[in-house]
Design a protein around this motif. Structure first.
Motif, PDB file in Angstrom:
ATOM      1  N   GLY A   1     -11.022  -3.288  -1.717  1.00 51.92           N
ATOM      2  CA  GLY A   1      -9.899  -2.842  -1.331  1.00 51.92           C
ATOM      3  C   GLY A   1      -8.516  -3.314  -1.308  1.00 51.92           C
ATOM      4  O   GLY A   1      -8.609  -4.614  -1.829  1.00 51.92           O
ATOM      5  N   ALA A   2      -7.458  -2.749  -1.069  1.00 47.72           N
ATOM      6  CA  ALA A   2      -6.063  -3.345  -1.066  1.00 47.72           C
ATOM      7  C   ALA A   2      -5.175  -2.503   0.146  1.00 47.72           C
ATOM      8  O   ALA A   2      -5.681  -1.522   0.443  1.00 47.72           O
ATOM      9  CB  ALA A   2      -5.435  -3.027  -2.372  1.00 47.72           C
ATOM     10  N   ASN A   3      -4.580  -3.444   0.770  1.00 48.68           N
ATOM     11  CA  ASN A   3      -3.997  -2.912   1.880  1.00 48.68           C
ATOM     12  C   ASN A   3      -2.378  -3.459   1.724  1.00 48.68           C
ATOM     13  O   ASN A   3      -2.246  -4.767   1.326  1.00 48.68           O
ATOM     14  CB  ASN A   3      -4.591  -3.746   3.262  1.00 48.68           C
ATOM     15  N   LEU A   4      -1.431  -2.922   2.272  1.00 45.92           N
ATOM     16  CA  LEU A   4      -0.035  -3.327   2.362  1.00 45.92           C
ATOM     17  C   LEU A   4       0.360  -3.596   3.770  1.00 45.92           C
ATOM     18  O   LEU A   4       0.017  -2.847   4.736  1.00 45.92           O
ATOM     19  CB  LEU A   4       0.969  -2.227   1.682  1.00 45.92           C
ATOM     20  N   ARG A   5       1.093  -4.580   4.041  1.00 44.16           N
ATOM     21  CA  ARG A   5       1.532  -4.985   5.554  1.00 44.16           C
ATOM     22  C   ARG A   5       3.013  -5.324   5.393  1.00 44.16           C
ATOM     23  O   ARG A   5       3.393  -6.231   4.655  1.00 44.16           O
ATOM     24  CB  ARG A   5       0.836  -5.989   5.777  1.00 44.16           C
TER      25      ARG A   5
ATOM     26  N   SER B   1      -3.109   6.237  -4.286  1.00 43.84           N
ATOM     27  CA  SER B   1      -1.947   6.174  -5.495  1.00 43.84           C
ATOM     28  C   SER B   1      -2.308   5.548  -6.468  1.00 43.84           C
ATOM     29  O   SER B   1      -2.603   4.361  -6.479  1.00 43.84           O
ATOM     30  CB  SER B   1      -0.901   5.940  -4.660  1.00 43.84           C
ATOM     31  N   SER B   2      -1.940   5.812  -7.693  1.00 41.35           N
ATOM     32  CA  SER B   2      -2.023   5.259  -9.011  1.00 41.35           C
ATOM     33  C   SER B   2      -1.007   4.184  -9.120  1.00 41.35           C
ATOM     34  O   SER B   2      -0.861   3.567 -10.119  1.00 41.35           O
ATOM     35  CB  SER B   2      -2.292   5.915 -10.367  1.00 41.35           C
ATOM     36  N   THR B   3      -0.155   4.472  -8.236  1.00 41.22           N
ATOM     37  CA  THR B   3       1.091   3.690  -8.368  1.00 41.22           C
ATOM     38  C   THR B   3       0.843   2.072  -8.346  1.00 41.22           C
ATOM     39  O   THR B   3       1.361   1.069  -9.137  1.00 41.22           O
ATOM     40  CB  THR B   3       2.088   3.667  -7.255  1.00 41.22           C
ATOM     41  N   PHE B   4      -0.182   1.675  -7.596  1.00 36.30           N
ATOM     42  CA  PHE B   4      -0.642   0.282  -7.292  1.00 36.30           C
ATOM     43  C   PHE B   4      -1.504  -0.162  -8.511  1.00 36.30           C
ATOM     44  O   PHE B   4      -1.836  -1.185  -8.145  1.00 36.30           O
ATOM     45  CB  PHE B   4      -1.182   0.148  -6.024  1.00 36.30           C
TER      46      PHE B   4
ATOM     47  N   GLU C   1      -7.787   2.377   8.277  1.00 38.90           N
ATOM     48  CA  GLU C   1      -9.320   2.141   7.637  1.00 38.90           C
ATOM     49  C   GLU C   1      -9.642   0.686   7.785  1.00 38.90           C
ATOM     50  O   GLU C   1     -10.714   0.327   7.743  1.00 38.90           O
ATOM     51  CB  GLU C   1      -9.091   2.343   6.128  1.00 38.90           C
ATOM     52  N   VAL C   2      -8.562  -0.309   8.275  1.00 37.25           N
ATOM     53  CA  VAL C   2      -8.925  -1.668   8.231  1.00 37.25           C
ATOM     54  C   VAL C   2      -8.473  -2.199   9.560  1.00 37.25           C
ATOM     55  O   VAL C   2      -8.928  -2.616  10.494  1.00 37.25           O
ATOM     56  CB  VAL C   2      -8.352  -2.419   7.317  1.00 37.25           C
TER      57      VAL C   2
ATOM     58  N   SER D   1      -3.653   1.411   4.365  1.00 40.21           N
ATOM     59  CA  SER D   1      -5.008   0.744   3.507  1.00 40.21           C
ATOM     60  C   SER D   1      -5.355   1.582   2.530  1.00 40.21           C
ATOM     61  O   SER D   1      -5.019   2.696   2.407  1.00 40.21           O
ATOM     62  CB  SER D   1      -6.033   0.386   4.825  1.00 40.21           C
ATOM     63  N   ASN D   2      -6.375   1.106   1.813  1.00 40.66           N
ATOM     64  CA  ASN D   2      -7.168   1.872   0.980  1.00 40.66           C
ATOM     65  C   ASN D   2      -6.491   2.264  -0.256  1.00 40.66           C
ATOM     66  O   ASN D   2      -6.157   3.445  -0.727  1.00 40.66           O
ATOM     67  CB  ASN D   2      -7.645   3.029   1.450  1.00 40.66           C
ATOM     68  N   LEU D   3      -5.311   1.456  -0.731  1.00 37.98           N
ATOM     69  CA  LEU D   3      -4.294   2.091  -1.701  1.00 37.98           C
ATOM     70  C   LEU D   3      -4.782   2.625  -2.984  1.00 37.98           C
ATOM     71  O   LEU D   3      -4.145   3.489  -3.284  1.00 37.98           O
ATOM     72  CB  LEU D   3      -3.506   0.725  -2.026  1.00 37.98           C
TER      73      LEU D   3
END
Length: 168
Positions: free
Chosen positions: A109-113, A82-85, A65-66, A76-78
């Motif tokens: 938005g939120a992304n993990l890397r 998931s509600s975990t974040f 998405e990113v 991406s698009n966390l």
């Protein structure tokens, strides 16, 4: 979740005081500040496990998405996956800093890397170019689920670079 304006959201979260002076000063001087221990170890472990689960589902499309990076695992698009974040949405200093810098703000938005061993190095860059000195329209936050040490190759930041000439 309902749509609401920033000040209303902060009040509904019980956040009624301004950003602590030490963080406000660091934000102005360095362009960032560090807050330790805002998430519990259990929350961090849950988020790491959920990241791994989501990445296993998305594989090489992770982050599509990113931005897809062959040298890093991404999701991406966390918050829509998931509600975990969700605990990250209530980190008081981050919310207050965004409000102080931007006034009215919304979550983009939120992304993990997670850089892979031997890869993942990024060149120094700006995520959003500025047109003039006080052209703030985005704030970024890094929420680390693991301890940041020199051994695990932390993110690089340049203190004071937010005062450099605008980048187009």
């Amino acid at each position: 979740r309902r749509n609401m304006y920033s000040k209303q959201a902060l009040r509904e979260l019980g956040i009624t005081t301004p950003l602590a002076e030490q963080y406000s000063h660091a934000l102005e001087t360095d362009g960032f500040f560090i807050v330790d221990d805002v998430l519990t170890e259990a929350q961090c472990n849950d988020m790491v496990a959920e990241f791994d689960r989501l990445h296993d589902l998305e594989q090489e499309r992770g982050g599509h998405e990113v931005h897809i990076e062959p040298t890093a695992k991404r999701v991406s698009n966390l918050f829509n996956k998931s509600s975990t974040f969700d605990a990250c949405l209530e980190i008081t200093p981050l919310l207050l800093a965004s409000h102080e810098l931007l006034g009215e703000f919304k979550l983009h938005g939120a992304n993990l890397r997670e850089p892979l061993p031997g890869g993942g190095h990024q060149d120094l860059h700006t995520d959003v170019p500025k047109k003039f000195a006080d052209d703030w329209w985005v704030s970024n936050a890094v929420v680390a689920f693991d301890d940041i040490t020199l051994d695990n190759r932390p993110m690089r930041v340049v203190p004071g670079s937010h005062h450099w000439q605008p980048v187009n």
